[in-house]
Design an enzyme around this catalytic site. Structure first.
Site, short mmCIF file in Angstrom:
data_model
loop_
_atom_site.label_atom_id
_atom_site.label_comp_id
_atom_site.label_asym_id
_atom_site.label_seq_id
_atom_site.Cartn_x
_atom_site.Cartn_y
_atom_site.Cartn_z
N ASP A 58 2.91 25.65 42.85
CA ASP A 58 4.12 24.90 43.20
C ASP A 58 5.07 25.78 44.02
OD1 ASP A 58 5.04 26.54 41.20
OD2 ASP A 58 6.08 24.97 40.08
N SER A 59 4.69 27.04 44.24
CA SER A 59 5.40 27.89 45.21
C SER A 59 5.35 27.24 46.59
CB SER A 59 4.78 29.30 45.25
OG SER A 59 3.37 29.22 45.34
N ASP A 97 -1.45 23.35 40.34
CA ASP A 97 -0.27 23.72 39.55
C ASP A 97 0.54 22.46 39.24
OD1 ASP A 97 1.34 25.56 38.33
OD2 ASP A 97 2.18 26.41 40.17
N LYS A 127 -2.76 24.35 36.05
CA LYS A 127 -1.91 25.39 35.44
C LYS A 127 -0.59 24.74 35.06
CE LYS A 127 0.39 28.70 37.90
NZ LYS A 127 1.78 28.46 37.46
N GLU A 129 3.44 25.80 33.08
CA GLU A 129 4.31 26.89 32.63
C GLU A 129 4.81 26.64 31.20
OE1 GLU A 129 7.52 27.42 35.42
OE2 GLU A 129 6.15 27.68 37.11
N GLU A 196 3.77 36.62 34.52
CA GLU A 196 4.59 36.92 35.71
C GLU A 196 5.82 37.74 35.34
OE1 GLU A 196 5.38 33.59 38.30
OE2 GLU A 196 6.81 34.74 39.51
O1 KIV Z 1 3.26 28.66 42.11
C1 KIV Z 1 2.73 29.78 42.19
O2 KIV Z 1 2.42 30.27 43.28
C2 KIV Z 1 2.50 30.50 40.96
C3 KIV Z 1 2.01 31.91 41.06
C4 KIV Z 1 3.16 32.79 41.31
C5 KIV Z 1 1.25 32.33 39.87
O3 KIV Z 1 2.72 29.99 39.91
#
Ligand code: KIV
Length: 294
Positions: A58-59, A97, A127, A129, A196
């Site tokens: 989600d970056s 994500d 993934k 959080e 992280e």
């Molecule tokens: O969204 C992302 O790129 C991440 C990584 C920093 C692990 O969660």
């Protein structure tokens, strides 16, 4: 793109990486590599380079879409980019994500949105959080047959609660809570964990203490694998570079240089030259001139 250029079908000669590969690599003490990707060409290059896993992170919100943080990106936007990545990468393990608010409201939402990543976007896993507060969601998603990667420490979707993008687990009590969360996620069925921005010795201890592989970002060399945001690694994101990033290229500068040269070439009429132009035979040309004379 030239119409004469055949489109590659990307024959991949690597064996598909699975969650089992992750586990085996940890057991053998072989570091796991992971990078983020958000588009077809980047995923293709990474897959060919041999990266174990690609995270459609989600970056995306910050490094591609230009938002201040990761909160605004939606499930539909994540899906759009995940589909492009899965068209490019054939061997790496692909992880979608789950974005902010796609799994926090209810376990049903979590399972449905996780399922969309596999069913509609070609991802292999998801993934999310958070620690103990997400154990039910992890259990339910895994129960639906979808592998889940956890994410502890600096969890950017909680940036407002954390008071900024800051390292976590630096006190005895927060370190203890992190270790407990790692065990809770492992017990809930997560196949791996991102750690992280946590102290290196804590990340190393957690990695030794749990049986599933840890993937570190700003968490030192004691993790079972490493991940970086590709736009940081390539120097494509010019707003800031976290301290833990090693920049392997400065593509922002390279892009700016190429764009400046292009503008200059067009303005001074050096581009396009003959070799960049399409021609027709003199015969056809003469006949065309005859036609328009009528
Ligand atoms: O969204 C992302 O790129 C991440 C990584 C920093 C692990 O969660």
């Amino acid at each position: 793109m030239s119409t004469d250029t055949p489109v590659s079908t990307n024959p991949s000669h690597r064996k598909k990486v699975t969650t089992l590969t992750f586990r085996q690599k940890k057991e053998r003490g072989e570091p796991i590599t992971m990078l983020t990707a958000y588009d077809y060409p980047t995923a293709l290059a990474m897959d060919r380079a041999g990266v174990d896993a690609i995270l459609v992170g989600d970056s995306l919100a910050m490094v591609v879409l230009g938002y201040e943080n990761t909160l605004p990106v939606t499930m539909d936007e994540m899906q759009h980019h995940a589909r492009a990545v899965s068209r490019g990468a054939k061997s790496s393990l692909l992880i979608g994500d789950l974005p902010f608010m796609s799994y926090q409201v209810s376990v049903e939402d979590a399972v449905r949105n996780a399922g969309r990543f596999l069913q509609e976007a070609g991802m292999d896993a998801v993934k999310l959080e958070g620690g103990r507060e997400r154990a039910d969601a992890v259990r339910a998603i895994v129960g639906a047959g979808i592998p889940v990667m956890g994410h502890l420490g600096l969890t950017p979707q909680s940036v407002n609660q954390l008071g900024g993008f800051r390292a976590q687990g630096k006190t005895a009590s927060t370190a203890k809570r992190l270790l407990e969360d790692a065990h809770i996620l492992e017990e809930a069925g997560a196949f791996s964990l991102v750690l992280e921005a946590v102290p290196a010795r804590l990340a190393e201890l957690i990695s030794r203490d749990i049986s599933i592989p840890t993937i570190g970002i700003g968490a030192g060399a004691g993790c079972d694998g490493q991940v970086l945001v590709t736009h940081d690694l390539l120097g494509l994101f010019d707003r800031f570079t976290p301290r833990f990033v090693h920049k392997y290229a400065d593509l922002h500068a390279e892009m700016k240089k190429a764009f400046t040269e292009y503008i200059d070439d067009v303005e001074t009429k050096r581009f396009p030259s003959k070799e960049h132009s399409v021609e027709m035979t003199d015969e056809e040309w003469d006949s065309f001139l005859e036609e328009i004379k009528k």
